[in-house]
Design a protein around this motif. Structure first.
Motif, PDB file in Angstrom:
ATOM      1  N   TYR A  88       0.822  -1.213   0.000  1.00  0.00           N
ATOM      2  CA  TYR A  88       0.000   0.000   0.000  1.00  0.00           C
ATOM      3  C   TYR A  88       0.859   1.268   0.000  1.00  0.00           C
ATOM      4  CZ  TYR A  88      -3.920  -3.098   0.551  1.00  0.00           C
ATOM      5  OH  TYR A  88      -4.851  -4.084   0.326  1.00  0.00           O
ATOM      6  N   TYR A  89       2.159   1.132  -0.398  1.00  0.00           N
ATOM      7  CA  TYR A  89       2.935   2.344  -0.650  1.00  0.00           C
ATOM      8  C   TYR A  89       2.202   3.137  -1.729  1.00  0.00           C
ATOM      9  CZ  TYR A  89       7.102   1.290   2.094  1.00  0.00           C
ATOM     10  OH  TYR A  89       7.979   1.073   3.131  1.00  0.00           O
ATOM     11  N   ARG A  90       2.219   4.454  -1.573  1.00  0.00           N
ATOM     12  CA  ARG A  90       1.485   5.300  -2.525  1.00  0.00           C
ATOM     13  C   ARG A  90       2.024   5.155  -3.933  1.00  0.00           C
ATOM     14  NH1 ARG A  90      -1.698   8.712   0.174  1.00  0.00           N
ATOM     15  NH2 ARG A  90      -1.075   9.250   2.296  1.00  0.00           N
ATOM     16  N   ARG A  91       1.147   5.292  -4.907  1.00  0.00           N
ATOM     17  CA  ARG A  91       1.545   5.373  -6.314  1.00  0.00           C
ATOM     18  C   ARG A  91       2.301   6.685  -6.523  1.00  0.00           C
ATOM     19  NH1 ARG A  91       0.597   3.076 -10.933  1.00  0.00           N
ATOM     20  NH2 ARG A  91      -0.787   1.373 -10.467  1.00  0.00           N
ATOM     21  N   ARG A  92       3.423   6.645  -7.248  1.00  0.00           N
ATOM     22  CA  ARG A  92       4.256   7.849  -7.421  1.00  0.00           C
ATOM     23  C   ARG A  92       4.531   8.110  -8.894  1.00  0.00           C
ATOM     24  NH1 ARG A  92       5.317  10.561  -2.405  1.00  0.00           N
ATOM     25  NH2 ARG A  92       5.481   8.978  -0.807  1.00  0.00           N
ATOM     26  N   ASP A 120      -0.630   4.587   1.566  1.00  0.00           N
ATOM     27  CA  ASP A 120      -2.035   4.951   1.367  1.00  0.00           C
ATOM     28  C   ASP A 120      -2.838   4.242   2.465  1.00  0.00           C
ATOM     29  OD1 ASP A 120      -4.600   5.399   0.606  1.00  0.00           O
ATOM     30  OD2 ASP A 120      -4.321   4.822  -1.502  1.00  0.00           O
TER      31      ASP A 120
END
Ligand SMILES: Nc1ncnc2c1ncn2[C@@H]1O[C@H](COP(=O)(O)OP(=O)(O)O)[C@@H](O)[C@H]1O
Ligand SMILES: Nc1ccn([C@@H]2O[C@H](COP(=O)(O)O)[C@@H](O)[C@H]2O)c(=O)n1
Length: 203
Positions: A39-43, A63
């Motif tokens: 769930y690391y943010r989309r970058r 996120d």
């Protein structure tokens, strides 16, 4: 359906995934698993070079809204399409993976006990406690061999963000744990206690 949500936290390289795998192997079911890492943010707005410099050990890197939404859905017996993170590009991949609900849900991640909204959803909180030098040695090996990193980049990231964030967030979050487990998934006494408790509650 009665559900039991088990949280597995601990510093990088502490043995969280090993303990999670032991639980998966030994629990009848099998349990559902949500990895906070996914769930690391989309970058997409950043270049690869910019993404390399992001602080991935800060709570803001995740996120958490989506994570909490998915955890609540599983608890309510609804399946979720979990994102799949790609460490080699420092970004979320375009793939998702279906996670089906189950009476036992395992949640794993370095910062799950540091985020109150996640912490309050957990019924059993396990913290894998491993010395920093051991964790660092494991991390160097893993990042170079499996995540395509250079030794220099591992050193820069460790000293720049991983170690300070560990001291700021991960280590203090140990206070929220129910059980602190030295030796992680290889600690047979702790594993038996946890498995007995799971068996008692949802077996
Ligand atoms: N109790 C243990 N004793 C020895 N090696 C371990 C132990 N737990 C994990 N390892 C090894 O350490 C490395 C990191 O473990 P892992 O479970 O992936 O950590 P994390 O998920 O916390 O980053 C792996 O190579 C794993 O095989
Ligand atoms: N692009 C990224 C994203 C995260 N990390 C590191 O992963 C660590 C957490 O995973 P563990 O399996 O070690 O618990 C965390 O410390 C981040 O620094 C990364 O290197 N690159």
């Amino acid at each position: 359906m009665e559900t039991l949500i088990v949280g597995v936290a601990g510093g990088t390289g502490s043995g969280k995934t090993t303990l999670t795998q032991e639980l998966l192997d030994k629990c009848a079911g099998p349990p559902s698993v949500l990895f906070h890492d996914n769930y690391y943010r989309r970058r997409d707005e950043l270049t690869y070079e910019e993404r390399e410099k992001v602080n991935y050990d800060d709570l803001d890197a995740f996120d958490n809204d989506l994570f909490v939404e998915h955890l609540r859905a599983l608890r309510s017996s609804r399946p979720v399409e979990s994102p799949v993170y790609d460490f080699s590009i420092h970004n979320r991949s375009d793939r998702t993976t279906l996670v089906e609900p189950s009476p036992v849900i395992i949640v794993e991640g370095i910062l799950i006990f540091a985020e109150p909204r996640i912490c309050e959803l957990l019924d059993i909180k396990l913290f894998v406690d491993t010395d920093a030098d051991v964790r660092l040695l494991r991390r160097i090996k893993r990042d170079v061999v499996e995540r395509g990193r250079t030794l220099q980049s591992v050193e820069d990231q460790y000293l720049g963000t991983v170690k300070p964030m560990h001291e700021l967030y991960v280590e203090p979050s140990k206070r929220n744990a129910d059980i602190i487990i030295p030796d992680g998934g290889h600690n047979i006494v702790a594993m038996d206690m946890v498995l007995n408790r799971i068996q008692r509650d949802v077996g």
